[in-house]
Write a protein that holds these residues in place. Structure first.
Motif: not given
Lengths: 349, 349
Positions: A2, A47, A51-56, A98, A117-118
DNA sequence: TTGAAAGCGTTACCAG
DNA sequence: CTGGTAACGCTTTCAA
């Protein structure tokens, strides 16, 4: 492989920040450049920001967690849980968040881990049992906001719920008013590992689940007021909060330790199960429920209504945009006694 | 200020990797050291590795997303959706994954964005409409695995579903067998912005929702076989996949363009609504549904059963542990015609 | 309006 | 068994 934001930046010949801005802050660059970046990205199959990187990086996830003490599939099966979730979903949706449904393992350590872990911005704790302490503790140590819905928490915590004890008392008083004195109280797992059917509960404090405890206490209040004390009440334990479990708990009504004229259930699903058994046995006892789920009306179940959807909605709202005024952090919802036909007067003895 | 893994490492005087190992790979260090680290962490109030950071690094989230075309709160309200979710939840739970419920905005761009922003390891696409293409496209460009459940997809994609057309045909044949020739087909949003009630559908290809299209085609097949062609069928459009919408779509049964003797619904909830209206109007038409939800049996609704829970479960399994054999990536579930009492023989005319 | 630099909090790899 | 180093992919000052 990617492509990443970096790759796009290199391809277009701008810096990473500029590409980032193209996605997240359109006002920070010229329309034309933005267009060029987005086009290139599309072409490369990028794409959009991960999302994960952004959240971090942002420290914000965009999802709220709903914690279920019981099995996750329960969430969709139990009518009251469904109402609650509908409300949560409404609020989450409006807020653009969400919903992360988190199943909690039965053991405290596992539950703790699940909470840790959530990836969420906060939690709705739906109906914790005695392990709620552990769970809340885990959430707190993550520093995330949360809302509970069962027993009233510390003053500084957010909560939405009902006056369980008073609500339970109100149905019970309805029954005492109808002349019932020898009754059974029916609840889910009254004692930790009770078999379905009658159990001896020396002290209400032994009941692990706070909500159950409160409701039983409310029932007891009403009977105490007419001179029937705790030891004279039959307690029926179900293995589950479900209709079949309710049916099983009532078992052979004639073999109960004491003859009874009514069953007061801590949940409509249990009451419905009790009705199933009694109908089967052709016994005509009075039965009452709790919650007022949709299935209650058609069979004429007398019950206490609590606003399930609203409960969920307000819980999520409390999480998503908490009122500035801390006094508004605990919301007491109203309940109503709904008298139908399932509980008539006690037979004259 | 929440302590980080780094802070714990410094406090204990070991490296970050060691602390990390203490949490994620207990076999990589001595029990004693691990104990010391964990204790120190507890004491400092360190809640364990941050889930977001961990996900970023590991490239794995531990959650699967369920995409809903309609409003999220629908998920808990619609009985068939509930069945599906129950199945998904069962599989997810067994696998130790959480469920991220993602509401999809109605507009394609918004839907795309929702997909791009969801922190998950894969998606179950529940019931896409015509926008499914856009959605699947977004998922694909993220490179995530997904399972769809409506119209059969490309050969390389994962899918679990039923033979919509054949299933629909089976109920319709039941009706033609009973002598029905002038009937109405009832579906949710047959055409994009149709008002509730009869619509003209020149060509089935105009129907945007693939599942609806297939079911209508199946119905039509059966009638074509007895010489009733598409143009002779009345098409009723509902604004929603719900009981009230079904009721509204049937409207005043006597004012329909053609006199009919039966209503074939594309969903049980719609059929139930139709029954409500017909009972109200004291008209006794034959009515059939689709899905066989729990509410169908008590009212004697003749319908086609599809295994909802299983559908969800297998979809999630396909996502969570895909069969090595690619041939097993598409699962066709069986359907059964369930004949009850809601559809009797056509009146002799 | 753009870009360089500094992380966000972890985990993986590899050498010791 | 332990620890250094280098990412993971992005956003956000801040200065140009």
């Amino acid at each position: 492989m990617k492509p990443t934001l970096r790759a796009v930046a290199e391809a277009v010949g701008v810096s990473r920040s500029t590409v980032s801005n193209a996605y997240s802050r359109p006002d920070q660059l010229s329309t034309e450049l933005r267009r060029r970046i987005l086009d290139a990205a599309r072409e490369m199959g990028y794409p959009g920001p991960d999302p994960t990187a952004r959240s971090l990086r942002r420290g914000y996830v965009g999802a709220i967690g709903v914690l279920f003490t019981s099995r996750l599939s329960y969430a969709f099966t139990d009518p009251f849980a469904t109402q609650f979730l509908t409300g949560v979903a409404q609020a989450a949706e409006r807020h653009g968040s969400s919903l992360l449904l988190v199943p909690l393992p039965a053991d405290a350590a596992g539950a703790r881990k699940a909470v840790e872990n959530a990836a969420v911005d906060g939690f709705c704790v739906y109906c914790g049992g005695d392990e709620e302490g552990e769970i809340v503790d885990a959430i707190r140590s993550r520093g995330l906001p949360f809302v509970t819905t069962s027993a009233r928490p510390r003053a500084e915590d957010r909560w939405v719920g009902i006056d369980e004890r008073a609500a339970a008392r109100s149905v019970a008083e309805h029954l005492t008013g109808l002349g019932h004195r020898r009754v059974a109280l029916l609840a889910d797992r009254v004692l930790p590992d009770a078999a379905p059917g009658p159990v001896r509960v020396g002290d209400l404090a032994d009941v692990p689940h706070p909500t159950t405890r409160e409701r039983l206490a409310g029932f007891a209040d009403a009977f105490a007021a007419v001179g029937v004390d705790w030891s004279q009440l039959t307690i029926l334990s179900a293995t589950d909060n479900s209709r079949p479990a309710g049916a099983a708990a009532v078992g052979a009504p004639d073999s109960l330790p004491e003859p009874i004229t009514a069953v007061l259930a801590c949940a409509d699903v249990l009451a419905l199960g009790a009705l199933d058994t009694l109908r089967e046995a052709d016994r005509h006892l009075a039965v009452t429920g709790f919650d007022d789920i949709a299935e209650a009306a058609p069979v004429g179940l007398t019950t206490v209504r609590q606003p399930g959807v609203q409960k969920g909605r307000r819980a999520a709202e409390l999480l998503l945009d908490p009122p500035v005024d801390t006094d508004a952090h605990q919301i007491l919802l109203p309940t109503t006694l709904v008298v139908r036909t399932s509980a008539g007067p006690a037979p004259r003895s």
